[in-house]
Enzyme design. Structure first.
Site, PDB file in Angstrom:
ATOM      1  N   GLU A  98      37.580  41.881  76.849  1.00 18.42           N
ATOM      2  CA  GLU A  98      36.728  41.353  77.557  1.00 18.42           C
ATOM      3  C   GLU A  98      36.397  40.031  77.459  1.00 18.42           C
ATOM      4  O   GLU A  98      36.311  39.530  76.504  1.00 18.42           O
ATOM      5  CB  GLU A  98      35.257  42.274  77.252  1.00 18.42           C
ATOM      6  CG  GLU A  98      34.100  42.256  77.900  1.00 18.42           C
ATOM      7  CD  GLU A  98      33.025  42.531  77.363  1.00 18.42           C
ATOM      8  OE1 GLU A  98      32.969  43.480  76.448  1.00 18.42           O
ATOM      9  OE2 GLU A  98      31.794  42.257  77.893  1.00 18.42           O
ATOM     10  N   ILE A 100      33.949  37.059  77.442  1.00 19.08           N
ATOM     11  CA  ILE A 100      32.415  36.864  77.076  1.00 19.08           C
ATOM     12  C   ILE A 100      32.312  35.397  77.927  1.00 19.08           C
ATOM     13  O   ILE A 100      32.644  34.335  77.461  1.00 19.08           O
ATOM     14  CB  ILE A 100      32.065  36.846  75.936  1.00 19.08           C
ATOM     15  CG1 ILE A 100      32.450  38.101  75.020  1.00 19.08           C
ATOM     16  CG2 ILE A 100      30.444  36.755  75.608  1.00 19.08           C
ATOM     17  CD1 ILE A 100      31.981  39.306  75.412  1.00 19.08           C
ATOM     18  N   ASP A 201      33.364  37.632  58.019  1.00 23.75           N
ATOM     19  CA  ASP A 201      33.518  36.335  58.283  1.00 23.75           C
ATOM     20  C   ASP A 201      32.456  35.689  59.254  1.00 23.75           C
ATOM     21  O   ASP A 201      32.798  34.816  60.091  1.00 23.75           O
ATOM     22  CB  ASP A 201      35.036  36.207  58.813  1.00 23.75           C
ATOM     23  CG  ASP A 201      35.571  34.737  58.634  1.00 23.75           C
ATOM     24  OD1 ASP A 201      34.987  33.738  57.959  1.00 23.75           O
ATOM     25  OD2 ASP A 201      36.591  34.654  59.672  1.00 23.75           O
TER      26      ASP A 201
HETATM   27  P1  ADP Z   1      41.157  32.778  66.322  1.00 21.49           P
HETATM   28  O1  ADP Z   1      41.823  34.394  66.247  1.00 21.49           O
HETATM   29  O2  ADP Z   1      42.725  32.045  66.642  1.00 21.49           O
HETATM   30  O3  ADP Z   1      40.587  32.213  65.557  1.00 21.49           O
HETATM   31  P2  ADP Z   1      39.226  33.451  68.198  1.00 21.49           P
HETATM   32  O4  ADP Z   1      39.203  34.883  68.411  1.00 21.49           O
HETATM   33  O5  ADP Z   1      38.321  32.807  67.127  1.00 21.49           O
HETATM   34  O6  ADP Z   1      40.852  32.902  67.815  1.00 21.49           O
HETATM   35  O7  ADP Z   1      39.137  32.588  69.775  1.00 21.49           O
HETATM   36  C1  ADP Z   1      39.341  31.415  70.000  1.00 21.49           C
HETATM   37  C2  ADP Z   1      38.090  30.842  70.807  1.00 21.49           C
HETATM   38  O8  ADP Z   1      38.051  31.776  71.853  1.00 21.49           O
HETATM   39  C3  ADP Z   1      36.800  30.901  69.980  1.00 21.49           C
HETATM   40  O9  ADP Z   1      36.227  29.900  69.557  1.00 21.49           O
HETATM   41  C4  ADP Z   1      35.755  31.332  71.208  1.00 21.49           C
HETATM   42  O10 ADP Z   1      35.087  30.310  71.731  1.00 21.49           O
HETATM   43  C5  ADP Z   1      36.643  32.047  72.134  1.00 21.49           C
HETATM   44  N1  ADP Z   1      36.655  33.378  72.515  1.00 21.49           N
HETATM   45  C6  ADP Z   1      36.642  34.399  71.391  1.00 21.49           C
HETATM   46  N2  ADP Z   1      36.550  35.603  71.818  1.00 21.49           N
HETATM   47  C7  ADP Z   1      36.218  35.365  73.400  1.00 21.49           C
HETATM   48  C8  ADP Z   1      35.864  36.241  74.169  1.00 21.49           C
HETATM   49  N3  ADP Z   1      36.123  37.656  74.303  1.00 21.49           N
HETATM   50  N4  ADP Z   1      35.612  35.935  75.452  1.00 21.49           N
HETATM   51  C9  ADP Z   1      35.602  34.581  75.650  1.00 21.49           C
HETATM   52  N5  ADP Z   1      35.679  33.687  74.924  1.00 21.49           N
HETATM   53  C10 ADP Z   1      36.084  34.086  73.729  1.00 21.49           C
END
Ligand code: ADP
Length: 292
Positions: A98, A100, A201
């Protein structure tokens, strides 16, 4: 970048899963990730969040992420993004969640955060651990069960990072000697508590704001000492004061918790040594010297 064939594959997969109506309008990179490539998939009606990595680089990373998100969701504490689709395409693994949409935090944001974190930590298990390994960043996180926190923390967290640092040539003799001096001192250092479900984390890059309220992301879940999550929030400066007040009001921490923060943060700091290099070793060593 997402190739045209990958885009077509995504469009088909999301359409067949009844998630997408019409076509994909665009797929744009989202910054901020440290391990995977992240994208926003835009369609006429809504957006999706896409994470991609090389299929063999981090085996089962997205399966573990989904397991972690599910555990957090079941705890009914703080929102997490819904898992929508998982797959592989041309040697790449991908996960669609989803999306966000960023929003302004509501007035009660930090209070809700503290209450939610306390609620999360009320979820307990018989042992410390998880029964299967997962990831912290791109590092394997060992979650073998232990019945006491001291052994779990020493063996599965510190010694495991020590081993990885040694293998990478990032552990000099002083570092290693200081760690060996610390281990015996950790017996009975932590107050006895039941294993608590942790985000694992919890730094400021791992939560988002969904409709004004906190939403967790990128967890490294396991059942551990709940002060682990509190300590991690303090590693890079700390969260809003209201969060800690709400947490304490709902699930008071044992006296002296502040004095245990640095010791607990040895784990994420050693993860930093292993992920980003020996420059983090100085901070680890100064904590170790203080306690030696
Ligand atoms: P990684 O696993 O490489 O660390 P992340 O899961 O941290 O990647 O996601 C990278 C960036 O995407 C995050 O810094 C956040 O700002 C954004 N993000 C993560 N999950 C979502 C989401 N479900 N919806 C919108 N933006 C997201």
């Amino acid at each position: 970048m997402i190739s045209n064939t990958f885009r077509i594959h995504l469009e088909k997969s999301l359409t067949n899963a009844n998630l997408l109506e019409g076509s994909i309008l665009s797929i744009n990179p989202v910054s901020g990730g440290s391990v995977n490539q992240a994208y926003e998939i835009k369609s006429f009606k809504k957006s999706f969040f896409l994470k991609v990595n090389q299929q063999n680089a981090f085996p089962k990373m997205f399966d573990k992420e989904v397991l972690g998100l599910n555990l957090l969701r079941q705890s009914s504490s703080i929102a997490v993004p819904k898992e929508l689709f998982k797959g592989n395409f041309e040697q790449q693994a991908f996960l669609v969640l989803e999306f966000i949409k960023p929003s302004e935090p509501s007035k009660k944001y930090w209070e809700k955060f503290g209450e939610g974190l306390a609620e999360l930590h009320r979820n307990s298990a018989l042992n410390f651990g998880l029964g299967y390994d997962n990831y912290n960043g791109s590092l394997n996180q060992v979650n073998d069960y232990k019945s006491d926190w001291d052994s779990f923390f020493i063996e599965n967290r510190l010694m495991e990072q020590q081993r990885q640092a040694r293998d990478k040539g990032r552990l000099d003799k002083e570092f290693s000697d200081l760690l060996e001096l610390l281990y015996p001192k950790l017996n009975s250092f932590f107050p006895k508590e039941s294993p608590a479900l942790l985000h694992g984390d919890l730094w400021s890059g791992n939560y988002l704001t969904k409709e004004g309220m906190p939403s967790f992301m990128d967890p490294a879940v396991y059942y551990g000492h709940r002060e682990v999550d509190i300590a991690m929030t303090l590693l890079f400066g700390g969260f809003d004061k209201k969060m800690y007040e709400a947490y304490h009001a709902n699930f008071p921490l044992e006296k002296g918790w502040e004095k245990r923060v640095d010791i607990l943060n040895l784990y994420p700091l050693m993860v930093h040594v292993n992920l980003f290099g020996a420059s983090y070793a100085q901070r680890v060593k100064s904590i170790l010297k203080y306690y030696s």
